[in-house]
Scaffold this motif. Structure first.
Motif, mmCIF file in Angstrom:
data_model
loop_
_atom_site.group_PDB
_atom_site.id
_atom_site.type_symbol
_atom_site.label_atom_id
_atom_site.label_comp_id
_atom_site.label_asym_id
_atom_site.label_seq_id
_atom_site.Cartn_x
_atom_site.Cartn_y
_atom_site.Cartn_z
ATOM 1 N N GLY A 221 0.829 -1.197 0.000
ATOM 2 C CA GLY A 221 0.000 0.000 0.000
ATOM 3 C C GLY A 221 0.858 1.239 0.000
ATOM 4 N N GLU A 246 -1.474 -4.924 -4.956
ATOM 5 C CA GLU A 246 -2.246 -3.898 -4.256
ATOM 6 C C GLU A 246 -3.569 -3.609 -4.959
ATOM 7 N N GLU A 250 -7.399 -3.200 -3.332
ATOM 8 C CA GLU A 250 -8.298 -2.082 -3.651
ATOM 9 C C GLU A 250 -9.633 -2.590 -4.163
ATOM 10 N N SER A 257 -4.249 -1.753 0.177
ATOM 11 C CA SER A 257 -4.525 -1.023 -1.057
ATOM 12 C C SER A 257 -3.608 0.180 -1.182
ATOM 13 N N GLY A 259 -4.623 2.498 -3.345
ATOM 14 C CA GLY A 259 -5.557 3.465 -3.904
ATOM 15 C C GLY A 259 -5.887 3.194 -5.361
ATOM 16 N N PRO A 260 -6.891 3.862 -5.875
ATOM 17 C CA PRO A 260 -7.362 3.606 -7.246
ATOM 18 C C PRO A 260 -6.390 4.065 -8.329
#
Length: 401
Positions: A221, A246, A250, A257, A259-260
């Motif tokens: 992450g 990761e 997500e 995660s 993140g997007p």
């Protein structure tokens, strides 16, 4: 050497006055940037009005609105632009800020775009809790203030004195070190997990032979965010994104995660990249009893007392494959996707708990929608797989597709 002091002089004027004198006594040139919106009795090299203007805002309008959140945002953006200009002019060797939640937020935004390696120190009342909003994926040093930033007293004098000495020392070293030398090897960013370590080790050894220096990021992450941040910075010659696990966290709701926006920075900035679906077979959770009840019937593997892994399903693997293919299709630079037909992690081999050829096949079919794809009849941790990715990345960097 030049140290930039960034702070809300309307509320922290005495502290910044003390810091300016202390830094000057340590031999630093001091540049003061005012990020407060109220009146201040301390003269600054960059006034609050100038900082607000850099953000496209009007200081008087910010004062009249009385919206603290909007003011913090504007002053953070403005201070970032002031710092960027100073950095381009070669006038920043270190940055120091002190404050509470608002001042720390402003400072964190201000230093976010500065290069890795340039000293950034924030003394904050918030430093003993979750510091993710202030550090992000950059090398920001946080020091807990212990007491509130409310005057110079026996405790704050010691802590702020330590901060001034620390940033002065770091700035002196940074100024002496100077820019990277021409003889420095080009940098490669690589993503790794424990279950893909042999692959990255093989790729790293090959890239070392080819004359590169490889920076390895643990795909936890924060590691993925750091890799994305370095790709944004322009420091990387290429990215070997072998471990994209990761993305699974997500998608499914794991704890690691990034993140997007994971797997987008290199493509957005035209950095050559080779990518693989490393460890897409797993989603990460904490101890076994922290796994959400909705996953009770899933294949779980207790990696250690603090880490529980969950096997991704066929449908999840297909979705992950589509996401990776779509992100690479939007890349503005060269990108090649490698598919290990023999498995994507150390747990994804015959006899191991995550061996699921059908799930892997679903991901591989979706990944194949990306035209620049290389399929190898090898497991991801077979040495030839990592070496092949390294060789292809070298060709991309040299401009030989």
């Amino acid at each position: 050497m030049a140290v930039v002091l960034i702070g809300t002089l309307d509320t922290k004027g005495p502290e910044y006055s003390w810091l300016r004198e202390r830094l000057a006594g340590l031999g630093s040139e001091v540049i003061v940037v005012d990020t407060g919106v109220g009146p201040s009795g301390l003269a600054a090299d960059f006034s609050a009005a100038q900082v607000a203007d850099q953000a496209g805002a009007d200081l008087e309008a910010l004062r009249a609105a009385g919206d603290r959140g909007a003011a913090v945002t504007a002053m953070g953006e403005g201070a970032a632009k002031v710092l960027a200009d100073l950095h381009r002019a070669g006038r920043v060797d270190g940055v120091l800020a002190v404050g509470g939640s608002g001042g720390s937020s402003i400072a964190a935004r201000a230093v976010r775009d500065l290069p890795i390696g340039l000293p950034k120190l924030i003394v904050s009342t918030m430093a003993s809790g979750d510091v993710t909003p202030y550090v992000g994926a950059k090398d920001v040093t946080l020091m807990y203030s212990v007491v509130d930033i409310a005057g110079i007293n026996r405790v704050s004098r010691a802590i702020l004195g330590n901060a001034a000495a620390a940033v002065a020392g770091m700035a002196k070293e940074y100024a002496a070190r100077g820019p990277a030398q021409d003889g420095d090897r080009p940098l490669i960013g690589a993503s790794m997990f424990g279950v893909t370590t042999p692959a990255v080790d093989a790729a790293r050894a090959r890239l070392d032979e080819l004359g590169y220096e490889v920076l390895v990021f643990h795909a936890t992450g924060s590691g993925g965010r750091a890799l994305e941040g370095l790709a944004e910075s322009g420091m990387l010659a290429g990215v070997l994104d072998l471990t994209t696990t990761e993305l699974a966290d997500e998608l499914v709701g794991g704890v690691l995660s990034a993140g997007p926006d994971r797997l987008t920075a290199a493509g957005r900035h035209g950095v050559p990249q080779v990518v693989a679906p490393g460890a897409l077979d797993m989603v990460n959770f904490g101890p076994r009893d922290t796994v959400p009840q909705r996953f009770a019937d899933r294949t779980l593997y207790v990696h250690n007392p603090t880490v529980t892994l969950m096997r991704t399903t066929e449908s999840e693997m297909a979705e992950l494959g589509r996401e990776i293919a779509a992100k690479l299709a939007r890349a503005g630079g060269p990108a090649v996707l490698f598919i290990p037909e023999g498995g994507v992690s150390a747990l994804d081999t015959p006899g191991m708990p995550f061996h699921d050829p059908a799930a892997d096949a679903a991901a591989f079919a979706a990944l194949a929608a990306y035209p620049e794809t290389v399929r190898l009849a090898a497991h991801i941790n077979d040495p030839e797989f990592g070496r092949a990715m390294a060789d292809r990345l070298h060709l991309l960097i040299k401009g030989d597709q």
